[in-house]
Enzyme design. Structure first.
Site, PDB file in Angstrom:
ATOM      1  N   ASP A  75     -56.990   2.703 -12.576  1.00 61.24           N
ATOM      2  CA  ASP A  75     -57.422   4.002 -13.082  1.00 61.24           C
ATOM      3  C   ASP A  75     -57.718   3.998 -14.569  1.00 61.24           C
ATOM      4  O   ASP A  75     -57.045   3.340 -15.352  1.00 61.24           O
ATOM      5  CB  ASP A  75     -56.354   5.060 -12.779  1.00 61.24           C
ATOM      6  CG  ASP A  75     -56.328   5.403 -11.304  1.00 61.24           C
ATOM      7  OD1 ASP A  75     -57.362   5.865 -10.804  1.00 61.24           O
ATOM      8  OD2 ASP A  75     -55.285   5.176 -10.652  1.00 61.24           O
ATOM      9  N   GLU A 125     -57.615  13.954  -1.195  1.00 66.31           N
ATOM     10  CA  GLU A 125     -56.761  12.816  -1.502  1.00 66.31           C
ATOM     11  C   GLU A 125     -55.692  13.270  -2.467  1.00 66.31           C
ATOM     12  O   GLU A 125     -55.978  13.675  -3.593  1.00 66.31           O
ATOM     13  CB  GLU A 125     -57.582  11.696  -2.130  1.00 66.31           C
ATOM     14  CG  GLU A 125     -58.380  10.963  -1.091  1.00 66.31           C
ATOM     15  CD  GLU A 125     -59.593  10.306  -1.686  1.00 66.31           C
ATOM     16  OE1 GLU A 125     -59.508   9.829  -2.822  1.00 66.31           O
ATOM     17  OE2 GLU A 125     -60.620  10.308  -1.015  1.00 66.31           O
TER      18      GLU A 125
END
Ligand SMILES: Cc1ncc(COP(=O)(O)O)c(C=O)c1O
Lengths: 393, 254
Positions: free
Chosen positions: B56, B45
């Protein structure tokens, strides 16, 4: 054209809920329930009662005689600065804490810029005995020290946002991350008319008490409900949304939204989103926001922490794009001068956010018989040090 | 056949690695991809850095900020990897937030991905209903697989909807958290892994968030088809740059 949110959560092409799946259960529950809860008689009763007895509503609509003379027009000031905690923000936090209770939540998080929303959230959490965590940019913690102290005294934990520009945008990111990490017991009280649907509409409805009152107050004073103009400053857009709400579809009422130009539109230090922004996604909604051509959100600047945000709520993006709203941007210097002028002429020290709205009178002519309602969103106590430093008082 | 589909048919547990493009140095993207493939990683990814990565935790946030400071942009990333298919055959997924894709133009972005040989996209803040109404046709036109997330809080009905809308794998977020926030799995995860297994979904699942070593990798892949490591690999890059990637990977799959 409709200026209200549609059933899919959009204002024209703006709005929606662009959220990661982690937030979906909470936002979806809220979406399904917020209108039903708000319409419950017991909710309405509790909300109205608290607004009256605790916040001190209705807030006065004050005819500003000397200011009107100076600008040769009829100026009414809607005194949201007289609310408990000193700004309009508390209208929304009262509504949302009652909502959170009915959703069974035990822990409250919020973001804050100027600290007004943080204080208003900490206040209602104290009132209801709920845990409160407020995220605030490190820079804002420094420039709004009195509000930080108030939040702490009210029992809230103030957590600094250290990323990015260390202001409101980053505090909002941190609050959203907290919600992702605490999905079950926590309600996020967003402080402006931003975020994923249903937040912009919910916040707007709680703030709409402002224009609801203006209508009957103006009827008492002038014999008619509609002014010629309503003016409000625009950060994320909650005080403006509340002041505009009941006039959105009264096309003969001009709606003037005032953005912070910071040091000037083209200086790179500005927060004038309607001029500098482009359509995109910020904090869960599609709206106008300041960004690079590559889609990175840029760091805004304004002397007022409450307007230092790179986006506007989706309702305002729609008002701008459709031409329904008139958007004016005001620099730091113009705002500070207007704040001092209001203080000298009317004996009212405004929040620097609100000072931006008052600077419109230097920028734009009104007719002598125009009725202009200006929303004084907050008082200047929190900004005293900034005024003192700026004017070397 | 899309490289992701091919990979999912292999009879083994898949190790997927996330890294932020442009970190630690602007031009590390291609060497990192090549090293990961060489050392037997199954899927990669590639993170397109974003200024405001809401989902995140600090590790990936900081790597994104650093990558942007290094000058990374969508255009530069596409240029860096434009010839990637000459050297690697591993499935490649771009992972990022929706706004940069939206600014590039969703169709232009998908077209570019397909020209380069990107196999799929993960855009956590592009919700299911918007994808289906506005973008599904475009993704399909360019042969891109869109990967959706589920979490322990996602109810069965929603999981079924996501399973129906998926045509590759489902990204199973291991716990209610941002990336890198939690390490190790407890009872909540076991229950969640069992619940998902018993649903017999048509798409295989790959577990992400909270996987940092062979222990958590093995736990996560007991039921699921594979697992994704992000923050732990970013920390490795912070410490070692692009060296010792072999050591990192070999320690996971023992
Ligand atoms: C006094 C005052 N006015 C205005 C604002 C701007 O917010 P909004 O645009 O949501 O009204 C703030 C935000 O902190 C504020 O404190």
């Amino acid at each position: 054209m409709s200026y209200n949110v549609n059933e899919k959560g959009y204002y024209g092409e703006f709005g929606g809920a662009f959220i990661p799946e982690m937030l979906y259960p909470n936002v979806e529950t809220l979406r399904q329930q917020y209108l039903t809860i708000m319409e419950e008689p017991s909710f309405k009763e509790e909300f109205d009662q608290l607004l009256k007895d605790y916040v001190g509503r209705p807030s006065p609509l004050y005819f500003a005689n000397r200011l009107s003379k100076k600008y040769n027009t009829k100026i009414y000031i809607k005194r949201e600065d007289l609310n408990h905690t000193g700004a309009h923000k508390v209208n929304n936090t009262i509504g949302q804490i009652l909502m959170a209770k009915r959703l069974g939540k035990k822990r409250i998080i919020a973001e804050t810029g100027a600290g007004q929303h943080g204080v208003a959230t900490a206040t209602v959490c104290a009132l209801m005995g709920m845990d409160c965590i407020v995220y605030m940019g490190e820079i804002d913690i420094a420039r709004q020290a009195p509000n930080v102290a108030r939040m702490k005294m009210l029992g809230a934990k103030v957590r600094p946002a250290l990323s990015g520009s260390k202001t409101l945008k980053d505090a909002t990111n941190e609050a959203i991350r907290d919600w992702i990490n605490n999905p079950v017991d926590t309600h996020y009280i967003i402080g402006s008319a931003i975020g994923p649907h249903p937040y912009p509409d919910m916040v707007t409805r709680f703030q709409s008490v402002i224009s609801e009152e203006i209508k009957w107050q103006l009827k008492e004073k002038e014999g008619k409900e509609n002014p010629d103009y309503v003016i409000a400053c625009l950060g994320g857009g909650s005080n403006a949304a509340g002041a505009f709400y009941h006039y959105l579809h009264e096309e003969n009422v001009g709606l003037i939204a005032v953005e912070a130009a910071g040091k000037g539109i083209n200086t790179g230090e500005s927060a004038a989103t309607s001029v500098l922004g482009k359509e995109g996604i910020i904090h869960g909604c599609k709206t106008l926001l300041m960004q690079t051509p590559d889609g990175q959100i840029t760091e805004p600047y304004s002397i007022s922490a409450g307007l230092d945000y790179p986006g506007v709520g989706p309702m305002h993006a729609h008002l701008y794009k459709s031409g329904r709203g008139e958007f004016i941007s005001i620099t730091d210097d113009e705002a500070m001068a207007a704040g001092l002028e209001l203080t000298k002429l009317e004996g009212i020290i405004p929040a620097i956010e609100s000072s931006h709205a008052f600077a419109v009178f230097e920028q734009r002519k009104f007719n002598p018989d125009d009725i202009v309602v200006i929303n004084l969103s907050g008082r200047g106590d929190k900004d005293l040090q900034n005024y003192i430093d700026y004017f070397k008082l | 056949m899309n490289r992701i589909h091919q990979k999912l048919q292999e009879d083994r547990k898949l190790l997927s690695i996330y890294f932020t493009a442009g970190y630690p140095n602007l031009n590390d993207t291609v060497p990192i991809i090549q090293e990961l493939e060489k050392n037997g990683v199954d899927l990669i990814e590639i993170g397109l850095p974003f200024s405001d990565p809401l989902a995140d935790g600090p590790t990936i946030q900081e790597s994104s900020t650093a990558a942007l400071k290094n000058g990374m942009t969508t255009e530069i990333l596409f240029n860096q990897i434009k010839d990637i298919r000459k050297t690697v055959s591993i499935p490649l997924i771009l992972m990022g937030y929706f706004n940069p894709v939206f600014q590039y133009g969703v169709e232009a972005f998908c077209k570019k991905c397909s020209e380069i040989g990107i196999d799929g996209l993960i855009l956590p803040d592009l919700p299911l209903n918007v994808y289906q109404e506005d973008y599904k046709a475009i993704f399909e036109k360019y042969g891109l697989i869109n990967v959706f997330l589920i979490t322990p809080q996602t109810n069965d009905e929603r999981i079924r909807q996501i399973d129906d809308a998926s045509n590759g794998f489902i990204y199973m977020v291991s716990s209610a958290s941002t990336t890198g926030a939690k390490t190790g799995f407890g009872e909540e995860q076991t229950n969640y892994f069992n619940r998902i297994e018993s649903m017999n979904l048509k798409n295989p699942q790959v577990v992400g968030f909270g996987i940092s070593n062979s222990d958590t990798f093995n736990q996560a892949t007991k039921k699921a088809k594979g697992a994704i490591i992000g923050s732990a690999f970013i920390k490795h890059l912070t410490k070692n740059g692009t060296t010792k990637i072999d050591e990192f990977v070999n320690k996971i799959r023992i």
